[in-house]
Scaffold this motif. Structure first.
Motif, PDB file in Angstrom:
ATOM      1  N   ASN A 169       0.817  -1.180  -0.007  1.00 29.75           N
ATOM      2  CA  ASN A 169       0.072  -0.128  -0.005  1.00 29.75           C
ATOM      3  C   ASN A 169       0.788   1.344   0.088  1.00 29.75           C
ATOM      4  OD1 ASN A 169      -2.310  -1.595  -0.064  1.00 29.75           O
ATOM      5  ND2 ASN A 169      -2.796  -1.384   2.107  1.00 29.75           N
ATOM      6  N   ILE A 212       1.591   2.630  -3.504  1.00 29.96           N
ATOM      7  CA  ILE A 212       0.527   3.390  -4.041  1.00 29.96           C
ATOM      8  C   ILE A 212       0.501   4.792  -3.457  1.00 29.96           C
ATOM      9  CG2 ILE A 212      -1.772   3.096  -4.420  1.00 29.96           C
ATOM     10  CD1 ILE A 212      -1.806   0.289  -4.140  1.00 29.96           C
ATOM     11  N   TYR A 219       2.039   0.475 -12.954  1.00 30.03           N
ATOM     12  CA  TYR A 219       1.058   1.478 -12.780  1.00 30.03           C
ATOM     13  C   TYR A 219      -0.509   0.744 -12.821  1.00 30.03           C
ATOM     14  CZ  TYR A 219      -1.554   5.784 -13.307  1.00 30.03           C
ATOM     15  OH  TYR A 219      -2.338   7.006 -13.115  1.00 30.03           O
ATOM     16  N   MET A 237      -1.171  -1.146  -9.561  1.00 26.39           N
ATOM     17  CA  MET A 237      -1.108  -0.238  -8.375  1.00 26.39           C
ATOM     18  C   MET A 237      -2.698   0.285  -8.645  1.00 26.39           C
ATOM     19  SD  MET A 237       2.208   1.620  -7.444  1.00 26.39           S
ATOM     20  CE  MET A 237       2.797   2.166  -9.122  1.00 26.39           C
ATOM     21  N   TYR A 261      -6.117   0.572  -5.935  1.00 33.42           N
ATOM     22  CA  TYR A 261      -6.967   1.708  -5.766  1.00 33.42           C
ATOM     23  C   TYR A 261      -8.284   1.735  -6.382  1.00 33.42           C
ATOM     24  CZ  TYR A 261      -8.050   6.650  -5.652  1.00 33.42           C
ATOM     25  OH  TYR A 261      -8.666   7.767  -5.536  1.00 33.42           O
ATOM     26  N   TRP A 313      -7.082   7.524  -0.393  1.00 31.18           N
ATOM     27  CA  TRP A 313      -6.313   6.265  -0.269  1.00 31.18           C
ATOM     28  C   TRP A 313      -5.590   6.166   1.093  1.00 31.18           C
ATOM     29  CZ3 TRP A 313      -5.872   1.748  -2.341  1.00 31.18           C
ATOM     30  CH2 TRP A 313      -4.304   0.969  -1.876  1.00 31.18           C
TER      31      TRP A 313
END
Length: 207
Positions: A69, A72, A146, A149, A153, A197
Motif C-alpha cells: 500500500n 501506491i 501502474y 497499483m 486503488y 487512499w
C-alpha cells in the motif's frame, strides 16, 4: 549496504558463466542503482534508497506478489506534482486532442480493471500531448506496475465514483477552454486521491 561483491573472475567461476556475462549483469545492476562500480576493485552494494533510480523501484515492486500500500501512496503523491503540469501543457498545446481522449468515457465499465486501464491510458496520452518529453519518459518507467497499483486503488467503489465525477468535470472544463481551471481541477483530484487512499489504508490497519 556497501558490502563488496566478488570479483568478476570469482563470479564467473562460481556461477560457471563467462566474464562478459558477469560484466553485463553488473553493468545492468549499476544502471538500475543496485550497485556502485569501483575502478580496479569489486563493486559494492548500494544504499538503493539514496542512490537508486526509477528502475530500482520498478525492480523492487516486481518482486512482490501484491504491491504494498505504501508504494501506491508514493505514486499518488508523485502524481500531485506531475499530473497538473502535463495536463496544463497538454491542454495549452493540444486542447482538441485532449478532449478526444474522453470520447469513449460513456463506455467505461464500473470495475477496477476498466478504471485502471482508462486512467493509465489517459495519463500516458496527456504526457504525450505535452511538449515536454520527460513526462512521458517518467510514466513509461512505471508501465509494468501502474495498472496493478491502479487496480488496487480502484477496487474501492468510492474511488471509482469520485474519479468518474472528476472525468465529467474535466470534460466540462476542457470544453470551456480554461487552461488554468483545468490544471487546478487536476491538482485537486490528485490531492483527493491521496487522501482517499490514506483513509482506506488507515481503516484497514484499524480493522
Amino acid at each position: 549496504m556497501n558490502e563488496p561483491l566478488l570479483a568478476e573472475r570469482e563470479m564467473a567461476v562460481k556461477y560457471q558463466v563467462g566474464r562478459p556475462t558477469i560484466r553485463e549483469a553488473l553493468q545492468r545492476l549499476e544502471r538500475d542503482g543496485w550497485i556502485a562500480a569501483r575502478k580496479g576493485m569489486p563493486a559494492v552494494v548500494n544504499d538503493y534508497w539514496s542512490y537508486g533510480n526509477l528502475m530500482t523501484i520498478v525492480d523492487i515492486l516486481q518482486c512482490y506478489e501484491e504491491i504494498p500500500n505504501v508504494f501506491i501512496e508514493y505514486m499518488l503523491g508523485l502524481r500531485i506534482a506531475l499530473a497538473p503540469a502535463y495536463m496544463k501543457e497538454a491542454v495549452a498545446h493540444n486542447q482538441v486532442k485532449v478532449i478526444a481522449l474522453f470520447t469513449k468515457l460513456d463506455e467505461l465499465q464500473d470495475d477496477a480493471k476498466s478504471y485502471a486501464v482508462f486512467d493509465w491510458t489517459l495519463h500516458q496520452n496527456l504526457a504525450q500531448l505535452s511538449p515536454n518529453p520527460i513526462y512521458r519518459l517518467l510514466l513509461n518507467s512505471f508501465a509494468d506496475i501502474y495498472i496493478p497499483m491502479a487496480e488496487k486503488y480502484f477496487s474501492e467503489p468510492l474511488h471509482r465514483k469520485v474519479s468518474s465525477q472528476y472525468y465529467d468535470d474535466l470534460v466540462l472544463s476542457l470544453l470551456k477552454g480554461d487552461v488554468e481551471a483545468t490544471e487546478q481541477l487536476t491538482k485537486m483530484m490528485m490531492e483527493q486521491s491521496l487522501v482517499l487512499w490514506m483513509k482506506k489504508s488507515e481503516g484497514a490497519k484499524e480493522s
